[in-house]
Design a protein around this motif. Structure first.
Motif, PDB file in Angstrom:
ATOM      1  N   THR A 122       0.835  -1.199   0.000  1.00 16.90           N
ATOM      2  CA  THR A 122       0.000   0.000   0.000  1.00 16.90           C
ATOM      3  C   THR A 122       0.867   1.245   0.000  1.00 16.90           C
ATOM      4  N   GLN A 144       0.172   5.294   0.771  1.00 13.42           N
ATOM      5  CA  GLN A 144      -0.839   6.205   1.305  1.00 13.42           C
ATOM      6  C   GLN A 144      -0.252   7.616   1.411  1.00 13.42           C
ATOM      7  N   PRO A 145      -0.377   8.435   0.375  1.00 15.10           N
ATOM      8  CA  PRO A 145       0.148   9.793   0.463  1.00 15.10           C
ATOM      9  C   PRO A 145      -0.673  10.654   1.416  1.00 15.10           C
ATOM     10  N   ARG A 171      -6.028  10.761   6.483  1.00 15.00           N
ATOM     11  CA  ARG A 171      -6.954   9.664   6.730  1.00 15.00           C
ATOM     12  C   ARG A 171      -7.634   9.884   8.076  1.00 15.00           C
ATOM     13  N   THR A 225       3.936  -0.915   3.650  1.00 17.57           N
ATOM     14  CA  THR A 225       3.202   0.339   3.452  1.00 17.57           C
ATOM     15  C   THR A 225       4.170   1.511   3.345  1.00 17.57           C
ATOM     16  N   TYR A 263       4.322   5.732   3.416  1.00 20.83           N
ATOM     17  CA  TYR A 263       3.715   7.028   3.704  1.00 20.83           C
ATOM     18  C   TYR A 263       4.688   8.120   3.271  1.00 20.83           C
ATOM     19  N   ASN A 277       1.051   8.641  -5.782  1.00 16.28           N
ATOM     20  CA  ASN A 277      -0.388   8.403  -5.794  1.00 16.28           C
ATOM     21  C   ASN A 277      -0.757   7.230  -4.899  1.00 16.28           C
ATOM     22  N   ARG A 278      -1.995   7.245  -4.457  1.00 15.39           N
ATOM     23  CA  ARG A 278      -2.505   6.163  -3.613  1.00 15.39           C
ATOM     24  C   ARG A 278      -2.513   4.854  -4.401  1.00 15.39           C
ATOM     25  N   PRO A 328      -6.527   5.437  -7.748  1.00 16.57           N
ATOM     26  CA  PRO A 328      -7.583   6.453  -7.853  1.00 16.57           C
ATOM     27  C   PRO A 328      -8.087   6.571  -9.284  1.00 16.57           C
ATOM     28  N   LEU A 385     -11.012  11.257  -4.798  1.00 17.98           N
ATOM     29  CA  LEU A 385     -10.902   9.949  -4.171  1.00 17.98           C
ATOM     30  C   LEU A 385     -12.246   9.237  -4.088  1.00 17.98           C
TER      31      LEU A 385
END
Length: 339
Positions: free
Chosen positions: A141, A143-144, A148, A172, A174, A206-207, A219, A225
């Motif tokens: 994953t 996650q920018p 959240r 993950t 970030y 990007n996510r 996305p 989103l």
């Protein structure tokens, strides 16, 4: 006896237990006690005690007396336990029934939905939850930003820890700015305790979610989103995994607190801010690329002004230009060191 629900148990814990204890201590309760009359303060609790069989009426004496709870407990708990067992068995049977369908879907060279599935709004979370529940090997994953919500991260914590407890791997990414988020720290602590790896990166990305390197979620639109695309085309998924792996190699361990690492992260964010200024991006765009709020980004710019003794952004850009500063010096130095 009527069926009992969660609201009955809440009443039992909050009021009926205290009333029962008073009745036991007093050796009973008079039928005319104001607490248990039709409009009495404990009427609902009194009726619940009668329903479950913890009180017995003694008409001759005009009172109610308490009954030993050990003789009543099994009548309440046994049916619930039996019902719970039946529900678990039925749930397991349904899971087994869906098993062949899931395997058929995974192994099919093509599906009716094709290699790309467009997801909208409320359909996105349950779709992702389903994929995570099926994950067997590894979830990747990216996650920018840190935007959240707490509720979303709490739900993700339950979902992802359950996946990790099955022995599945997880990595993950970030942005560095996530290190300042308390709720993100809580999430990371929960998943890393179960073997997940988490890193942070200075640059914008990007996510992305990749499940078992067979399906990726991206996305639908970069700025929106509320739309997502599930990608099952193997060549595209492989490309996205390669992009993730390249970013992963440059990432910094989230859980590390080494002074040198933290200095490196601060330097990387400073360099990214300089690049955003030189490239002429608007503050909201620059802040988003750094994963911070516009106010925080403005603070970064103010620090640079102070560092280079500039009063305006124009003057700051001029001074940095005169000194040949591009915001990429650190990257070039790192490349040279690697060579």
């Amino acid at each position: 006896m009527r069926d009992l629900g969660p609201e009955d148990r809440a009443l039992f814990e909050e009021a009926a237990t205290a009333l029962y204890e008073d009745i036991v201590a007093s050796g009973g309760i008079d039928q005319r006690d104001p607490r248990i009359t039709r409009r009495g303060s404990d009427r609902a609790a009194f009726e619940l005690l009668l329903d479950v069989g913890l009180l017995m009426e003694q008409p001759d004496e005009g009172r109610y007396v308490a009954i030993d709870p050990s003789t009543v407990q099994s009548r309440i708990i046994s049916p619930l336990a039996q019902e719970g067992t039946q529900l678990l068995e039925e749930s397991s049977a349904w899971a087994n029934a869906f098993g062949p369908l899931t395997h058929a879907w995974r192994r099919a060279p093509d599906t009716s939905q094709g290699p790309f599935t467009v997801l909208h709004a409320h359909a996105i979370p349950p779709y992702i939850d389903g994929l995570v529940a099926e994950c067997e090997e590894e979830m990747l994953t990216a996650q920018p930003q840190t935007g959240r919500e707490a509720a979303m991260l709490a739900a993700a914590t339950v979902r992802d820890t359950a996946m990790l407890d099955r022995g599945t791997k997880m990595r993950t990414l970030y942005q560095h700015s996530a290190r300042r988020s308390a709720i993100t720290h809580d999430y990371v602590a929960a998943v890393t305790e179960r073997g997940a790896e988490v890193r942070t990166l200075d640059e914008f990305f990007n996510r992305l979610i990749v499940i078992d390197r067979r399906v990726a979620i991206i996305p639908g639109k970069q700025e929106d989103l509320t739309t997502a695309i599930a990608v099952r085309e193997p060549s595209v998924v492989d490309y996205l995994v390669d992009v993730f792996e390249r970013a992963w190699e440059r990432g910094r361990p989230f859980t590390s607190r080494e002074t040198g690492l933290l200095k490196d992260i601060a330097a990387e964010q400073r360099a990214m801010t300089i690049r955003m200024l030189i490239e002429g991006h608007a503050d909201p765009v620059s802040a988003k690329r750094l994963g911070v709020s516009p106010r925080t980004y403005a603070g970064y710019v103010a620090d640079l002004k102070q560092e280079y003794l500039a009063e305006t952004r124009f003057q700051l850009g001029y001074v940095m230009g005169q000194r040949g500063i591009s915001g990429r010096e650190r990257t070039l130095a790192d490349d040279a060191e690697a060579d």
